[in-house]
Write a protein that holds these residues in place. Structure first.
Motif, PDB file in Angstrom:
ATOM      1  N   PRO A 150       0.826  -1.214   0.000  1.00 57.28           N
ATOM      2  CA  PRO A 150       0.000   0.000   0.000  1.00 57.28           C
ATOM      3  C   PRO A 150       0.858   1.260   0.000  1.00 57.28           C
ATOM      4  CG  PRO A 150       0.068  -0.948   2.188  1.00 57.28           C
ATOM      5  CD  PRO A 150       0.803  -1.902   1.284  1.00 57.28           C
ATOM      6  N   THR A 151       0.247   2.367  -0.429  1.00 66.19           N
ATOM      7  CA  THR A 151       0.911   3.662  -0.319  1.00 66.19           C
ATOM      8  C   THR A 151       0.869   4.086   1.145  1.00 66.19           C
ATOM      9  OG1 THR A 151      -1.110   4.957  -0.606  1.00 66.19           O
ATOM     10  CG2 THR A 151       0.077   4.310  -2.618  1.00 66.19           C
ATOM     11  N   ARG A 152       1.580   5.133   1.470  1.00 65.91           N
ATOM     12  CA  ARG A 152       1.562   5.641   2.845  1.00 65.91           C
ATOM     13  C   ARG A 152       0.148   6.075   3.233  1.00 65.91           C
ATOM     14  NH1 ARG A 152       7.048   9.359   3.002  1.00 65.91           N
ATOM     15  NH2 ARG A 152       8.499   7.620   3.020  1.00 65.91           N
ATOM     16  N   LEU A 153      -0.548   6.753   2.319  1.00 68.12           N
ATOM     17  CA  LEU A 153      -1.915   7.198   2.627  1.00 68.12           C
ATOM     18  C   LEU A 153      -2.868   6.019   2.792  1.00 68.12           C
ATOM     19  CD1 LEU A 153      -2.503  10.376   0.429  1.00 68.12           C
ATOM     20  CD2 LEU A 153      -2.168  10.246   2.893  1.00 68.12           C
ATOM     21  N   TYR A 186     -12.016   7.459   7.439  1.00 71.28           N
ATOM     22  CA  TYR A 186     -10.840   8.120   6.898  1.00 71.28           C
ATOM     23  C   TYR A 186     -10.534   7.595   5.500  1.00 71.28           C
ATOM     24  CZ  TYR A 186     -10.343   9.031  11.852  1.00 71.28           C
ATOM     25  OH  TYR A 186     -10.583   9.425  13.132  1.00 71.28           O
ATOM     26  N   ARG A 187     -10.036   8.496   4.645  1.00 75.81           N
ATOM     27  CA  ARG A 187      -9.601   8.076   3.313  1.00 75.81           C
ATOM     28  C   ARG A 187      -8.465   8.981   2.847  1.00 75.81           C
ATOM     29  NH1 ARG A 187     -14.997   9.780   0.024  1.00 75.81           N
ATOM     30  NH2 ARG A 187     -14.834  12.019   0.314  1.00 75.81           N
ATOM     31  N   GLY A 188      -7.570   8.395   2.068  1.00 73.83           N
ATOM     32  CA  GLY A 188      -6.495   9.162   1.458  1.00 73.83           C
ATOM     33  C   GLY A 188      -6.993   9.745   0.147  1.00 73.83           C
ATOM     34  N   LEU A 189      -6.633  10.989  -0.115  1.00 74.07           N
ATOM     35  CA  LEU A 189      -7.061  11.633  -1.357  1.00 74.07           C
ATOM     36  C   LEU A 189      -6.051  11.382  -2.468  1.00 74.07           C
ATOM     37  CD1 LEU A 189      -8.526  15.028  -0.102  1.00 74.07           C
ATOM     38  CD2 LEU A 189      -9.672  12.840  -0.466  1.00 74.07           C
ATOM     39  N   LYS A 190      -6.498  11.543  -3.691  1.00 73.67           N
ATOM     40  CA  LYS A 190      -5.661  11.254  -4.853  1.00 73.67           C
ATOM     41  C   LYS A 190      -4.504  12.217  -5.028  1.00 73.67           C
ATOM     42  CE  LYS A 190      -9.310   8.891  -7.248  1.00 73.67           C
ATOM     43  NZ  LYS A 190      -9.247   7.866  -8.216  1.00 73.67           N
ATOM     44  N   ASP A 191      -4.496  13.327  -4.281  1.00 79.29           N
ATOM     45  CA  ASP A 191      -3.373  14.257  -4.379  1.00 79.29           C
ATOM     46  C   ASP A 191      -2.098  13.669  -3.772  1.00 79.29           C
ATOM     47  OD1 ASP A 191      -3.709  14.461  -1.609  1.00 79.29           O
ATOM     48  OD2 ASP A 191      -4.055  16.610  -1.626  1.00 79.29           O
ATOM     49  N   GLY A 192      -2.234  12.549  -3.040  1.00 78.65           N
ATOM     50  CA  GLY A 192      -1.078  11.874  -2.464  1.00 78.65           C
ATOM     51  C   GLY A 192      -0.521  12.544  -1.218  1.00 78.65           C
ATOM     52  N   GLU A 193      -1.202  13.567  -0.708  1.00 77.75           N
ATOM     53  CA  GLU A 193      -0.702  14.298   0.454  1.00 77.75           C
ATOM     54  C   GLU A 193      -1.743  14.508   1.547  1.00 77.75           C
ATOM     55  OE1 GLU A 193       0.530  18.015  -1.254  1.00 77.75           O
ATOM     56  OE2 GLU A 193       2.456  17.196  -1.890  1.00 77.75           O
ATOM     57  N   THR A 194      -2.993  14.152   1.278  1.00 79.98           N
ATOM     58  CA  THR A 194      -4.067  14.500   2.205  1.00 79.98           C
ATOM     59  C   THR A 194      -4.812  13.270   2.699  1.00 79.98           C
ATOM     60  OG1 THR A 194      -4.367  16.570   0.989  1.00 79.98           O
ATOM     61  CG2 THR A 194      -6.123  15.943   2.506  1.00 79.98           C
ATOM     62  N   TRP A 216       4.726  16.893   4.969  1.00 76.90           N
ATOM     63  CA  TRP A 216       3.921  16.789   3.747  1.00 76.90           C
ATOM     64  C   TRP A 216       2.478  16.367   3.980  1.00 76.90           C
ATOM     65  CZ3 TRP A 216       1.762  12.084   2.723  1.00 76.90           C
ATOM     66  CH2 TRP A 216       2.345  10.970   3.323  1.00 76.90           C
ATOM     67  N   LEU A 217       2.179  15.713   5.071  1.00 79.77           N
ATOM     68  CA  LEU A 217       0.822  15.193   5.290  1.00 79.77           C
ATOM     69  C   LEU A 217      -0.143  16.297   5.679  1.00 79.77           C
ATOM     70  CD1 LEU A 217      -0.931  12.621   5.352  1.00 79.77           C
ATOM     71  CD2 LEU A 217      -0.413  12.466   7.791  1.00 79.77           C
ATOM     72  N   LYS A 218      -1.243  16.379   4.946  1.00 80.02           N
ATOM     73  CA  LYS A 218      -2.285  17.364   5.215  1.00 80.02           C
ATOM     74  C   LYS A 218      -3.532  16.637   5.715  1.00 80.02           C
ATOM     75  CE  LYS A 218      -0.602  20.008   1.317  1.00 80.02           C
ATOM     76  NZ  LYS A 218      -0.832  20.229  -0.099  1.00 80.02           N
ATOM     77  N   THR A 219      -4.326  17.349   6.495  1.00 75.65           N
ATOM     78  CA  THR A 219      -5.585  16.802   6.997  1.00 75.65           C
ATOM     79  C   THR A 219      -6.729  17.678   6.519  1.00 75.65           C
ATOM     80  OG1 THR A 219      -4.473  16.009   8.989  1.00 75.65           O
ATOM     81  CG2 THR A 219      -6.861  16.141   9.067  1.00 75.65           C
ATOM     82  N   GLU A 220      -7.810  17.031   6.126  1.00 74.19           N
ATOM     83  CA  GLU A 220      -9.004  17.741   5.673  1.00 74.19           C
ATOM     84  C   GLU A 220     -10.213  17.053   6.293  1.00 74.19           C
ATOM     85  OE1 GLU A 220     -11.020  17.422   1.433  1.00 74.19           O
ATOM     86  OE2 GLU A 220      -9.254  18.725   1.364  1.00 74.19           O
TER      87      GLU A 220
END
Length: 100
Positions: free
Chosen positions: A13-16, A41-49, A88-92
């Protein structure tokens, strides 16, 4: 020679993706019937959020819902710090009211 069953194929898996799995395992909340909200929770396709997704009904236990969102934000912050991802990790937070 027989092929491996599909469930045994290696997947990294990716980090997200990994973070979303960890957060959903430990902090997901789904109690629409009594507290009137769900959170995952879900990781967004921007790879940072990493996104905290909240869905609720009008008669939600708002205090509990806001508390669970805060717990999620704090958990994300702790994981980011522990893994050195805070740069680099953002939260939304995505909050949406559901129709009854």
């Amino acid at each position: 020679m027989s092929e491996k069953p599909q469930g045994l194929h290696i997947y990294t898996p990716t980090r997200l993706e990994w973070l979303a799995v960890m957060l959903n395992t430990l902090f997901q909340y789904d109690n629409l019937s009594s507290d009137r909200f769900m959170l995952y929770y879900r990781g967004l396709k921007d790879g940072e959020t990493i996104q905290i997704v909240v869905r609720y009904y009008a008669n939600v236990n708002r205090e509990l819902m806001e508390g669970r969102i805060k717990v999620g934000e704090e958990a994300i912050s702790r994981y980011a710090k522990n893994y050195g991802w805070e740069s680099w990790l953002k939260t939304e937070v995505d909050i949406e009211k559901l129709d009854q």
